[in-house]
Design a protein around this motif. Structure first.
Motif, PDB file in Angstrom:
ATOM      1  N   HIS A 295      -1.722   0.234   1.454  1.00  0.00           N
ATOM      2  CA  HIS A 295      -0.336  -0.176   1.258  1.00  0.00           C
ATOM      3  C   HIS A 295      -0.206  -1.675   1.493  1.00  0.00           C
ATOM      4  O   HIS A 295      -0.681  -2.194   2.513  1.00  0.00           O
TER       5      HIS A 295
ATOM      6  N   THR B  40      -1.286  -7.231  -4.108  1.00  0.00           N
ATOM      7  CA  THR B  40      -0.993  -5.882  -4.598  1.00  0.00           C
ATOM      8  C   THR B  40      -1.806  -5.569  -5.844  1.00  0.00           C
ATOM      9  O   THR B  40      -2.365  -4.469  -5.984  1.00  0.00           O
TER      10      THR B  40
ATOM     11  N   ARG C  90       4.960   6.507   3.883  1.00  0.00           N
ATOM     12  CA  ARG C  90       5.845   6.242   2.753  1.00  0.00           C
ATOM     13  C   ARG C  90       7.276   6.051   3.216  1.00  0.00           C
ATOM     14  O   ARG C  90       7.649   6.451   4.315  1.00  0.00           O
TER      15      ARG C  90
ATOM     16  N   ARG D 156      -2.149   6.868   2.384  1.00  0.00           N
ATOM     17  CA  ARG D 156      -1.574   6.839   1.041  1.00  0.00           C
ATOM     18  C   ARG D 156      -0.634   8.015   0.812  1.00  0.00           C
ATOM     19  O   ARG D 156       0.344   7.912   0.077  1.00  0.00           O
TER      20      ARG D 156
ATOM     21  N   TRP E 258       5.601  -0.139  -5.089  1.00  0.00           N
ATOM     22  CA  TRP E 258       5.450   0.026  -3.648  1.00  0.00           C
ATOM     23  C   TRP E 258       6.100   1.326  -3.195  1.00  0.00           C
ATOM     24  O   TRP E 258       7.157   1.724  -3.696  1.00  0.00           O
ATOM     25  N   LYS E 259       5.494   1.954  -2.203  1.00  0.00           N
ATOM     26  CA  LYS E 259       6.002   3.201  -1.641  1.00  0.00           C
ATOM     27  C   LYS E 259       6.379   3.056  -0.168  1.00  0.00           C
ATOM     28  O   LYS E 259       6.873   4.009   0.435  1.00  0.00           O
ATOM     29  N   LEU E 260       6.144   1.875   0.415  1.00  0.00           N
ATOM     30  CA  LEU E 260       6.327   1.690   1.856  1.00  0.00           C
ATOM     31  C   LEU E 260       7.077   0.407   2.154  1.00  0.00           C
ATOM     32  O   LEU E 260       6.695  -0.658   1.672  1.00  0.00           O
TER      33      LEU E 260
ATOM     34  N   SER F 139       2.876  -4.394   1.976  1.00  0.00           N
ATOM     35  CA  SER F 139       4.308  -4.402   2.200  1.00  0.00           C
ATOM     36  C   SER F 139       4.715  -5.717   2.846  1.00  0.00           C
ATOM     37  O   SER F 139       3.871  -6.489   3.310  1.00  0.00           O
TER      38      SER F 139
ATOM     39  N   ALA G 196      -3.277  -0.562   5.600  1.00  0.00           N
ATOM     40  CA  ALA G 196      -2.079  -1.261   5.124  1.00  0.00           C
ATOM     41  C   ALA G 196      -2.119  -2.706   5.565  1.00  0.00           C
ATOM     42  O   ALA G 196      -2.978  -3.108   6.369  1.00  0.00           O
TER      43      ALA G 196
END
Length: 317
Positions: free
Chosen positions: A197, A189, A17, A13, A215-217, A199, A175
């Motif tokens: 994560h 999500t 990223r 986490r 989202w960060k990835l 994605s 993830a």
């Protein structure tokens, strides 16, 4: 390893990223692995394009055509070149679970950050929840490295969000690369986005997913090094603008890449995606190279059409 099994979620986490790209593997005309070419590409992707992580030995990399030793070597090269400058996630996917474990142990020992395992082909199996949970649990019990799930249509089915959420409770699941319709990954999500994560590889939706799903990835495909050059890093630019909350500016930059996306889409033959990707890399000055069977090479006419579209797409070399 940089974390213990029970620290894997928190570590991912914090550090997993930004933009992570799936590497195409360059092969020589005789089919041999072009290690020097891969190293050159990785240095360009990290140093010039500021890509933050690499997905190694996946479908883009033609892992299905590579020997076990080549896949291990692929991982080792990536770790050596990335160092502390970029993260690595190694595809250890295979139908043989012993091969998956052998590759996973190699990823741990060579210094990889994470591994990814796609959902297995399950012939004649229609009630998959328990099968899939036990498959990933088997791997989690035997590996300490952080593991990403991967669901895509090539498996013959898509993992249901509820199944993914159950698997996400395992300690070193960090993830999922969820190559599914948007309504499915939105639902997942909302179910587990605070744990791992979520994605998908579609760059077209990346900005919307930052804005709407936090989202960060971006995990991951080839657009990060096909839409960008050392002098034209618009994907990186719009991503950083979006992370800073400057959505209107980000959208303008994102939309400015539409001619590049269109050029790639209209010249990519349906049966030759890998060869097209490698030729596009060559036009960008990267190392492309040949494909391996069963993938097909581009014809000269297809190359000519691709070059013409590339020259008109507006990328600044």
């Amino acid at each position: 390893m940089k974390y213990t099994k029970f620290e894997a979620k928190d570590y991912a986490r914090e550090t997993m990223r930004g933009i992570w790209a799936a590497a195409l593997n360059p092969f020589h005309a005789d089919g041999s692995f072009n290690e020097a070419g891969l190293r050159q590409n990785i240095r360009h992707w990290i140093d010039d394009l500021e890509i933050q992580g690499l997905f190694i030995a996946g479908k883009q990399g033609e892992f299905f055509s590579m020997s076990l030793e080549e896949r291990k070597r692929n991982m080792t090269i990536a770790v050596e070149e990335c160092g502390d400058a970029a993260g690595t996630i190694m595809s250890i996917s295979d139908q043989n679970v012993n091969t998956v474990l052998e590759l996973g142990l190699h990823a741990q020992s060579c210094g990889a950050d994470y591994v990814v395992v796609h959902a297995p082909v399950l012939s004649f199996c229609h009630d998959r929840d328990e099968v899939l949970y036990n498959y990933y649990k088997y791997l989690c019990d035997r590996l300490d490295i952080g593991i990403a799930m991967w669901s895509h249509p090539d498996s013959g089915y898509l993992m249901e969000p509820e199944t993914c959420a159950r698997i996400a409770e395992l300690p070193n699941i960090v993830a999922i690369k969820y190559s599914v319709p948007r309504d499915m990954y939105v639902r997942l999500t909302h179910m587990i986005g605070d744990k791992i994560h979520v994605s998908t590889s579609l760059e077209d939706d990346w900005l919307d997913n930052i804005q709407e799903l936090n989202w960060k990835l971006y995990l991951c495909s080839s657009p990060p090094y096909q839409l960008q050059t050392k002098n034209d890093k618009r994907m990186h630019e719009y991503t950083e603008l979006a992370f800073a909350g400057k959505m209107d500016q980000a959208r303008k930059v994102r939309d400015s890449l539409d001619p590049v996306r269109a050029a790639i889409k209209r010249t990519k033959p349906g049966g030759k995606p890998t060869a097209h990707g490698k030729y596009w890399q060559e036009l960008l000055g990267q190392v492309g190279g040949s494909v391996r069977h069963p993938m097909l090479e581009l014809s000269q006419a297809e190359k000519d059409a691709t070059r013409a579209a590339f020259e008109q797409c507006g990328l600044q070399l």
